[in-house]
Write a protein that holds these residues in place. Structure first.
Motif, mmCIF file in Angstrom:
data_model
loop_
_atom_site.group_PDB
_atom_site.id
_atom_site.type_symbol
_atom_site.label_atom_id
_atom_site.label_comp_id
_atom_site.label_asym_id
_atom_site.label_seq_id
_atom_site.Cartn_x
_atom_site.Cartn_y
_atom_site.Cartn_z
ATOM 1 N N PRO A 1 2.549 12.421 -5.170
ATOM 2 C CA PRO A 1 3.718 13.291 -4.429
ATOM 3 C C PRO A 1 4.776 13.126 -4.363
ATOM 4 C CG PRO A 1 2.459 11.684 -2.463
ATOM 5 C CD PRO A 1 1.999 11.515 -3.867
ATOM 6 N N ARG A 2 5.600 13.748 -4.546
ATOM 7 C CA ARG A 2 7.461 13.820 -3.875
ATOM 8 C C ARG A 2 7.575 12.743 -3.366
ATOM 9 N NH1 ARG A 2 11.236 18.839 -5.075
ATOM 10 N NH2 ARG A 2 9.419 19.291 -6.694
ATOM 11 N N THR B 1 1.036 -1.384 0.397
ATOM 12 C CA THR B 1 -0.092 0.060 -0.224
ATOM 13 C C THR B 1 1.076 1.328 0.183
ATOM 14 O OG1 THR B 1 -1.487 -1.025 1.453
ATOM 15 C CG2 THR B 1 -1.829 1.227 1.212
ATOM 16 N N ILE B 2 0.279 2.377 -1.165
ATOM 17 C CA ILE B 2 1.478 3.456 -0.997
ATOM 18 C C ILE B 2 0.304 3.867 -0.040
ATOM 19 C CG2 ILE B 2 1.989 5.439 -2.368
ATOM 20 C CD1 ILE B 2 2.673 3.476 -4.607
ATOM 21 N N CYS B 3 1.064 5.390 0.674
ATOM 22 C CA CYS B 3 -0.217 5.996 1.474
ATOM 23 C C CYS B 3 0.174 7.425 1.820
ATOM 24 C CB CYS B 3 0.012 5.485 3.015
ATOM 25 S SG CYS B 3 -0.432 3.779 3.585
ATOM 26 N N PHE B 4 -0.022 8.293 1.841
ATOM 27 C CA PHE B 4 -0.082 9.455 1.527
ATOM 28 C C PHE B 4 -1.670 10.489 1.734
ATOM 29 C CE2 PHE B 4 -1.024 8.529 -2.896
ATOM 30 C CZ PHE B 4 -1.197 9.108 -2.931
ATOM 31 N N GLU B 5 -1.450 11.874 1.884
ATOM 32 C CA GLU B 5 -2.311 12.424 2.551
ATOM 33 C C GLU B 5 -3.803 11.596 3.050
ATOM 34 O OE1 GLU B 5 -3.068 14.761 -1.118
ATOM 35 O OE2 GLU B 5 -1.335 15.693 -1.144
ATOM 36 N N ASN B 6 -3.679 10.913 3.851
ATOM 37 C CA ASN B 6 -4.647 10.303 4.577
ATOM 38 C C ASN B 6 -5.253 9.614 3.845
ATOM 39 O OD1 ASN B 6 -4.567 11.525 6.580
ATOM 40 N ND2 ASN B 6 -5.627 13.528 6.957
ATOM 41 N N SER B 7 -4.955 9.251 2.417
ATOM 42 C CA SER B 7 -5.127 7.918 1.575
ATOM 43 C C SER B 7 -4.199 6.762 1.590
ATOM 44 C CB SER B 7 -5.222 8.522 0.488
ATOM 45 O OG SER B 7 -4.596 9.264 -0.713
ATOM 46 N N GLY B 8 -4.772 5.676 0.740
ATOM 47 C CA GLY B 8 -3.863 4.718 0.115
ATOM 48 C C GLY B 8 -4.514 4.019 -0.639
ATOM 49 N N ILE B 9 -3.503 3.536 -1.573
ATOM 50 C CA ILE B 9 -3.193 3.092 -3.295
ATOM 51 C C ILE B 9 -2.431 1.521 -3.007
ATOM 52 C CG2 ILE B 9 -2.690 3.266 -5.810
ATOM 53 C CD1 ILE B 9 -2.472 6.406 -5.314
ATOM 54 N N SER C 1 3.911 0.497 2.578
ATOM 55 C CA SER C 1 3.695 -0.511 3.054
ATOM 56 C C SER C 1 3.409 -2.540 3.157
ATOM 57 C CB SER C 1 2.787 -0.099 3.751
ATOM 58 O OG SER C 1 2.113 -1.348 5.520
ATOM 59 N N ILE C 2 3.573 -3.090 3.667
ATOM 60 C CA ILE C 2 3.554 -4.140 2.984
ATOM 61 C C ILE C 2 3.116 -4.679 4.727
ATOM 62 C CG2 ILE C 2 4.643 -6.389 2.222
ATOM 63 C CD1 ILE C 2 7.027 -4.817 1.276
ATOM 64 N N ALA C 3 1.774 -4.997 4.568
ATOM 65 C CA ALA C 3 1.507 -5.761 5.936
ATOM 66 C C ALA C 3 1.897 -7.313 6.361
ATOM 67 C CB ALA C 3 0.054 -5.551 5.965
ATOM 68 N N ARG C 4 1.776 -7.804 5.719
ATOM 69 C CA ARG C 4 2.148 -9.398 5.449
ATOM 70 C C ARG C 4 4.008 -8.920 5.940
ATOM 71 N NH1 ARG C 4 2.699 -12.939 0.403
ATOM 72 N NH2 ARG C 4 5.322 -12.514 -0.059
ATOM 73 N N ASP C 5 4.961 -8.588 6.377
ATOM 74 C CA ASP C 5 6.438 -8.332 6.129
ATOM 75 C C ASP C 5 6.359 -7.265 7.404
ATOM 76 O OD1 ASP C 5 7.018 -10.217 4.421
ATOM 77 O OD2 ASP C 5 7.507 -8.872 2.883
ATOM 78 N N ASN C 6 5.101 -6.551 7.577
ATOM 79 C CA ASN C 6 5.576 -5.999 8.871
ATOM 80 C C ASN C 6 6.999 -4.730 8.547
ATOM 81 O OD1 ASN C 6 4.280 -5.525 10.796
ATOM 82 N ND2 ASN C 6 4.818 -6.710 11.837
ATOM 83 N N PHE C 7 6.161 -4.645 7.277
ATOM 84 C CA PHE C 7 7.589 -3.204 6.431
ATOM 85 C C PHE C 7 7.015 -1.772 5.891
ATOM 86 C CE2 PHE C 7 9.536 -1.675 2.028
ATOM 87 C CZ PHE C 7 10.612 -2.673 2.264
ATOM 88 N N VAL C 8 7.738 -1.190 6.633
ATOM 89 C CA VAL C 8 7.155 0.249 6.262
ATOM 90 C C VAL C 8 8.424 1.329 5.915
ATOM 91 C CG1 VAL C 8 6.103 2.233 7.200
ATOM 92 C CG2 VAL C 8 5.449 0.356 7.795
ATOM 93 N N ARG C 9 8.366 1.901 4.554
ATOM 94 C CA ARG C 9 9.288 2.706 4.774
ATOM 95 C C ARG C 9 8.629 4.034 4.096
ATOM 96 N NH1 ARG C 9 11.280 -0.445 6.855
ATOM 97 N NH2 ARG C 9 13.492 -1.573 6.381
ATOM 98 N N ASN C 10 9.415 5.458 4.018
ATOM 99 C CA ASN C 10 9.303 6.180 3.902
ATOM 100 C C ASN C 10 10.409 6.236 1.904
ATOM 101 O OD1 ASN C 10 7.761 7.691 5.182
ATOM 102 N ND2 ASN C 10 9.419 8.662 6.630
#
Length: 80
Positions: free
Chosen positions: A48-49, A17-25, A54-63
């Motif tokens: 956005p720039r 999931t790509i997350c920005f401005e309170n939305s997810g794609i 986020s990859i939920a199954r891997d607990n992976f979150v990166r900017n």
């Protein structure tokens, strides 16, 4: 084509999931390294720039930031 990556990417097929401005794609992560990834989107979307991957199954979150784009495939770099 000259290879500019500092770390070798490994093929994967993971839902993300790509997350920005309170939305997810939803996206599909196609390959990854310590420094970035290539993702596929279902539709062409303006991103956005910077955003969060986020990859939920891997607990992976990166900017991230976009490095290149070809239609619905996007190369991203992970921010420190």
């Amino acid at each position: 084509m000259i290879e500019k990556r500092t770390a070798r990417r490994h093929r994967v097929f993971k839902g993300g999931t790509i997350c920005f401005e309170n939305s997810g794609i939803a996206c599909t992560v196609r390959n990854m390294s310590d420094g970035g990834a290539a993702i596929d989107l279902d539709t062409s979307v303006t991103l956005p720039r910077s955003f969060t991957l986020s990859i939920a199954r891997d607990n992976f979150v990166r900017n991230c930031r976009t490095v290149w784009r070809c239609d619905r495939r996007i190369g991203i770099a992970f921010l420190q």
